[in-house]
Design a protein around this motif. Structure first.
Motif, PDB file in Angstrom:
ATOM      1  N   ILE A  14     -22.840  21.892  10.904  1.00 47.34           N
ATOM      2  CA  ILE A  14     -21.849  22.674  10.147  1.00 47.34           C
ATOM      3  C   ILE A  14     -20.567  22.829  10.959  1.00 47.34           C
ATOM      4  O   ILE A  14     -19.458  22.653  10.455  1.00 47.34           O
ATOM      5  CB  ILE A  14     -22.412  24.070   9.803  1.00 47.34           C
ATOM      6  CG1 ILE A  14     -23.594  23.932   8.833  1.00 47.34           C
ATOM      7  CG2 ILE A  14     -21.325  24.972   9.220  1.00 47.34           C
ATOM      8  CD1 ILE A  14     -24.324  25.225   8.571  1.00 47.34           C
ATOM      9  N   ASP A  50     -20.583  33.234  12.143  1.00 44.10           N
ATOM     10  CA  ASP A  50     -21.855  32.983  11.464  1.00 44.10           C
ATOM     11  C   ASP A  50     -22.799  34.139  11.781  1.00 44.10           C
ATOM     12  O   ASP A  50     -22.836  34.630  12.917  1.00 44.10           O
ATOM     13  CB  ASP A  50     -22.445  31.658  11.962  1.00 44.10           C
ATOM     14  CG  ASP A  50     -23.815  31.381  11.362  1.00 44.10           C
ATOM     15  OD1 ASP A  50     -23.995  31.629  10.162  1.00 44.10           O
ATOM     16  OD2 ASP A  50     -24.712  30.938  12.101  1.00 44.10           O
ATOM     17  N   LEU A  76     -19.134  34.030   7.966  1.00 40.76           N
ATOM     18  CA  LEU A  76     -19.633  32.835   7.275  1.00 40.76           C
ATOM     19  C   LEU A  76     -21.145  32.878   7.378  1.00 40.76           C
ATOM     20  O   LEU A  76     -21.688  32.969   8.475  1.00 40.76           O
ATOM     21  CB  LEU A  76     -19.131  31.559   7.966  1.00 40.76           C
ATOM     22  CG  LEU A  76     -17.644  31.486   8.316  1.00 40.76           C
ATOM     23  CD1 LEU A  76     -17.359  30.208   9.079  1.00 40.76           C
ATOM     24  CD2 LEU A  76     -16.805  31.542   7.041  1.00 40.76           C
ATOM     25  N   LYS A  99     -22.091  30.291   2.500  1.00 38.91           N
ATOM     26  CA  LYS A  99     -22.232  28.833   2.526  1.00 38.91           C
ATOM     27  C   LYS A  99     -22.999  28.388   1.276  1.00 38.91           C
ATOM     28  O   LYS A  99     -23.891  29.114   0.827  1.00 38.91           O
ATOM     29  CB  LYS A  99     -22.994  28.409   3.783  1.00 38.91           C
ATOM     30  CG  LYS A  99     -22.334  28.831   5.087  1.00 38.91           C
ATOM     31  CD  LYS A  99     -23.275  28.553   6.261  1.00 38.91           C
ATOM     32  CE  LYS A  99     -22.688  29.069   7.560  1.00 38.91           C
ATOM     33  NZ  LYS A  99     -23.620  28.955   8.692  1.00 38.91           N
ATOM     34  N   PRO A 100     -22.711  27.204   0.761  1.00 40.70           N
ATOM     35  CA  PRO A 100     -21.645  26.286   1.192  1.00 40.70           C
ATOM     36  C   PRO A 100     -20.307  26.689   0.593  1.00 40.70           C
ATOM     37  O   PRO A 100     -20.248  27.331  -0.449  1.00 40.70           O
ATOM     38  CB  PRO A 100     -22.113  24.945   0.627  1.00 40.70           C
ATOM     39  CG  PRO A 100     -22.846  25.312  -0.620  1.00 40.70           C
ATOM     40  CD  PRO A 100     -23.521  26.637  -0.340  1.00 40.70           C
TER      41      PRO A 100
END
Length: 227
Positions: A14, A50, A76, A99-100
């Motif tokens: 990613i 993340d 994210l 995501k996505p």
């Protein structure tokens, strides 16, 4: 200077395409794979975080960044749960993208949070340059040369105050009034503790000089000074 992005994402599959995509849009990307590296900074102009990190839960990383400074944070995550999204926003994240998602959408979100954070012309927070020392009030970040310096909010406010007029002497009461509170009546020892910590973090004790019975000043050239 273009927008500097700190990407905290452990999944290579990613992170690499995402970093490349952001660079395609003209952003400068510094990517780290763990929460500890992310907390160490420098944070740049915006943090992409993340939540599913290998060492520290992303929610705790978000909390740590927000305690240190007010740089915009966009979460994210593959976690689509409402609770995570709400918790992240409550902790001070500026946006949340599940995501996505497309790089174009992310860039639009980045630009939106930066517009909200950037003062309008005339209200621009200054950046102070004192030799190799840079104190950026807008991003609340500090560097000595190329090395970022991680400070607590009070340490940053103390250093920023002294940087406003490097070489000028600020009395202990002036500093307590500006950095703590104009009605502060706690122990003044806390100021000495913060000065000592700042000297250590800046890497040279002579950066902040003590004038006995008067106060403190930021040295214009610490190599020539003494504490």
């Amino acid at each position: 200077m273009g927008v500097r992005v700190l990407l905290i994402e452990d999944d290579e599959t990613i992170a690499e395409p995402l970093a490349d995509g952001l660079r395609h849009f003209g952003l400068t990307v510094h990517r780290v794979a763990t929460g500890a590296e992310g907390l160490a900074g420098p944070y740049g102009d915006v943090v992409l975080l993340d939540l599913g990190l290998p060492d520290i839960d992303g929610i705790d990383v978000c909390r740590g960044i927000r305690q240190a400074c007010d740089v915009p944070v966009i979460i994210l995550s593959a976690r689509g749960e409402e609770a995570d999204r709400v918790l992240g926003l409550e902790l001070g994240a500026d946006d949340y993208l599940a995501k996505p998602f497309s790089v174009r959408e992310l860039v639009a979100r980045i630009r939106a949070v930066l517009r909200r954070h950037t003062p309008q012309s005339g209200d621009q927070e200054p950046s102070y340059d004192v030799g190799p020392l840079v104190v950026d009030r807008r991003t609340r970040q500090v560097w000595v040369g190329e090395e970022p310096v991680t400070l607590t909010p009070k340490e940053f406010e103390l250093l920023a105050l002294l940087s406003e007029d490097a070489g000028a002497v600020y009395s202990r009461q002036q500093i307590l009034n500006r950095v703590w509170d104009e009605h502060y009546d706690g122990p003044t020892k806390t100021l000495d503790v913060h000065v000592a910590t700042l000297r250590r973090k800046l890497g040279h004790p002579a950066w902040i000089q003590t004038l006995r019975g008067v106060g403190f000043r930021l040295a214009v050239n610490p190599a020539d000074g003494s504490s």
